[in-house]
Motif scaffolding. Sequence first.
Motif, PDB file in Angstrom:
ATOM      1  N   VAL A  70      -8.466  29.641 -53.104  1.00  0.00           N
ATOM      2  CA  VAL A  70      -9.770  30.301 -52.963  1.00  0.00           C
ATOM      3  C   VAL A  70     -10.888  29.313 -53.299  1.00  0.00           C
ATOM      4  O   VAL A  70     -11.899  29.240 -52.591  1.00  0.00           O
ATOM      5  N   ASN A  71     -10.709  28.528 -54.361  1.00  0.00           N
ATOM      6  CA  ASN A  71     -11.727  27.542 -54.732  1.00  0.00           C
ATOM      7  C   ASN A  71     -11.882  26.471 -53.656  1.00  0.00           C
ATOM      8  O   ASN A  71     -12.998  26.012 -53.391  1.00  0.00           O
ATOM      9  N   SER A  72     -10.783  26.086 -53.027  1.00  0.00           N
ATOM     10  CA  SER A  72     -10.859  25.113 -51.926  1.00  0.00           C
ATOM     11  C   SER A  72     -11.656  25.688 -50.757  1.00  0.00           C
ATOM     12  O   SER A  72     -12.480  24.991 -50.163  1.00  0.00           O
ATOM     13  N   PHE A  73     -11.401  26.961 -50.446  1.00  0.00           N
ATOM     14  CA  PHE A  73     -12.159  27.600 -49.367  1.00  0.00           C
ATOM     15  C   PHE A  73     -13.643  27.680 -49.730  1.00  0.00           C
ATOM     16  O   PHE A  73     -14.507  27.424 -48.891  1.00  0.00           O
ATOM     17  N   LYS A  74     -13.953  28.039 -50.974  1.00  0.00           N
ATOM     18  CA  LYS A  74     -15.356  28.110 -51.405  1.00  0.00           C
ATOM     19  C   LYS A  74     -16.021  26.745 -51.274  1.00  0.00           C
ATOM     20  O   LYS A  74     -17.159  26.640 -50.818  1.00  0.00           O
ATOM     21  N   GLU A  75     -15.314  25.701 -51.690  1.00  0.00           N
ATOM     22  CA  GLU A  75     -15.855  24.343 -51.607  1.00  0.00           C
ATOM     23  C   GLU A  75     -16.113  23.958 -50.156  1.00  0.00           C
ATOM     24  O   GLU A  75     -17.160  23.393 -49.826  1.00  0.00           O
ATOM     25  N   MET A  76     -15.163  24.275 -49.275  1.00  0.00           N
ATOM     26  CA  MET A  76     -15.335  23.944 -47.859  1.00  0.00           C
ATOM     27  C   MET A  76     -16.494  24.735 -47.252  1.00  0.00           C
ATOM     28  O   MET A  76     -17.272  24.184 -46.461  1.00  0.00           O
ATOM     29  N   ILE A  77     -16.636  26.000 -47.636  1.00  0.00           N
ATOM     30  CA  ILE A  77     -17.751  26.810 -47.137  1.00  0.00           C
ATOM     31  C   ILE A  77     -19.072  26.183 -47.570  1.00  0.00           C
ATOM     32  O   ILE A  77     -19.995  26.055 -46.763  1.00  0.00           O
ATOM     33  N   SER A  78     -19.159  25.761 -48.828  1.00  0.00           N
ATOM     34  CA  SER A  78     -20.417  25.163 -49.298  1.00  0.00           C
ATOM     35  C   SER A  78     -20.706  23.849 -48.570  1.00  0.00           C
ATOM     36  O   SER A  78     -21.868  23.535 -48.291  1.00  0.00           O
ATOM     37  N   LYS A  79     -19.674  23.078 -48.249  1.00  0.00           N
ATOM     38  CA  LYS A  79     -19.888  21.845 -47.477  1.00  0.00           C
ATOM     39  C   LYS A  79     -20.417  22.147 -46.077  1.00  0.00           C
ATOM     40  O   LYS A  79     -21.341  21.489 -45.591  1.00  0.00           O
ATOM     41  N   TYR A  80     -19.829  23.146 -45.423  1.00  0.00           N
ATOM     42  CA  TYR A  80     -20.302  23.525 -44.095  1.00  0.00           C
ATOM     43  C   TYR A  80     -21.728  24.059 -44.168  1.00  0.00           C
ATOM     44  O   TYR A  80     -22.550  23.783 -43.285  1.00  0.00           O
ATOM     45  N   GLN A  81     -22.048  24.835 -45.214  1.00  0.00           N
ATOM     46  CA  GLN A  81     -23.405  25.354 -45.353  1.00  0.00           C
ATOM     47  C   GLN A  81     -24.401  24.215 -45.580  1.00  0.00           C
ATOM     48  O   GLN A  81     -25.517  24.250 -45.061  1.00  0.00           O
ATOM     49  N   PHE A  82     -23.996  23.202 -46.339  1.00  0.00           N
ATOM     50  CA  PHE A  82     -24.847  22.029 -46.556  1.00  0.00           C
ATOM     51  C   PHE A  82     -25.106  21.322 -45.225  1.00  0.00           C
ATOM     52  O   PHE A  82     -26.242  20.958 -44.912  1.00  0.00           O
ATOM     53  N   ASP A 112     -23.931  21.807 -32.718  1.00  0.00           N
ATOM     54  CA  ASP A 112     -23.350  21.674 -34.062  1.00  0.00           C
ATOM     55  C   ASP A 112     -23.615  22.915 -34.912  1.00  0.00           C
ATOM     56  O   ASP A 112     -22.746  23.343 -35.671  1.00  0.00           O
ATOM     57  N   LEU A 113     -24.808  23.476 -34.793  1.00  0.00           N
ATOM     58  CA  LEU A 113     -25.121  24.689 -35.565  1.00  0.00           C
ATOM     59  C   LEU A 113     -24.198  25.829 -35.173  1.00  0.00           C
ATOM     60  O   LEU A 113     -23.694  26.552 -36.040  1.00  0.00           O
ATOM     61  N   GLU A 114     -23.969  25.985 -33.891  1.00  0.00           N
ATOM     62  CA  GLU A 114     -23.046  27.026 -33.417  1.00  0.00           C
ATOM     63  C   GLU A 114     -21.641  26.766 -33.961  1.00  0.00           C
ATOM     64  O   GLU A 114     -20.969  27.668 -34.458  1.00  0.00           O
ATOM     65  N   PHE A 115     -21.209  25.513 -33.878  1.00  0.00           N
ATOM     66  CA  PHE A 115     -19.888  25.129 -34.370  1.00  0.00           C
ATOM     67  C   PHE A 115     -19.779  25.386 -35.872  1.00  0.00           C
ATOM     68  O   PHE A 115     -18.784  25.940 -36.350  1.00  0.00           O
ATOM     69  N   LEU A 116     -20.811  25.012 -36.634  1.00  0.00           N
ATOM     70  CA  LEU A 116     -20.792  25.206 -38.089  1.00  0.00           C
ATOM     71  C   LEU A 116     -20.739  26.685 -38.449  1.00  0.00           C
ATOM     72  O   LEU A 116     -20.019  27.087 -39.375  1.00  0.00           O
ATOM     73  N   ARG A 117     -21.494  27.517 -37.734  1.00  0.00           N
ATOM     74  CA  ARG A 117     -21.455  28.972 -38.002  1.00  0.00           C
ATOM     75  C   ARG A 117     -20.049  29.520 -37.770  1.00  0.00           C
ATOM     76  O   ARG A 117     -19.558  30.357 -38.540  1.00  0.00           O
TER      77      ARG A 117
END
Length: 198
Positions: free
Chosen positions: A41-53, A152-157
């Motif tokens: 779960v923490n790995s997923f949270k970290e990846m989500i925050s990277k994509y949001q950045f 890229d924005l579409e891909f990131l979403r």
Amino acid sequence: MASIVERAKDAPTNPRGIPLAPFVDRVEDYVTDRSEVETTVNSFKEMISKYQFMEVNTQRRAAGLRDKIPDIQKTLETVKFLKTRKSDADPIETTFELNDTLYAKAEIPPTDEVYLWLGANVMLAYPIPEAEELLKSKLDTAKKSLANCEEDLEFLREQITTLEVAFARVYNWDVAQRRKERQEVDSIGGKKGGSPNG
């Protein structure tokens, strides 16, 4: 079993190198027992925050390009207009922008060169055909960059949504496992102590 971060590093990418988020079809492929849930779960949270950045930076870059493209187009139109003027034409009286709210009047005689701001407080003189070519290439580059940003924005979403679904699946799997364990404990306790109500 490879960690989620290792899998993400080996994942395919879009044309600009943004990795594809892992799709969790079966939670058991990522989590073998409840002790791995928190790290997953923490790995997923970290990846989500990277994509949001990445999403925020891409939005900022796209906004800058949306501001820059009209300026380049306006400058290109002006250069094309100056190109059409004959050498024996009368000077043109015009108002030009010094700052966002400051304008000045000027007379522009027929000319065969223009001065273009290149950025970083640098201005260069260009022959009109060369300036037109430079502005056309800058405009094309800016439009392509904007299209890439929007792609890229579409891909990131999509990747953020994929990871949020993966996060929910792992979390729900953990809840189901806890419920099973509680039912097993309750059923074992019920066999030993008889009926609690009766």
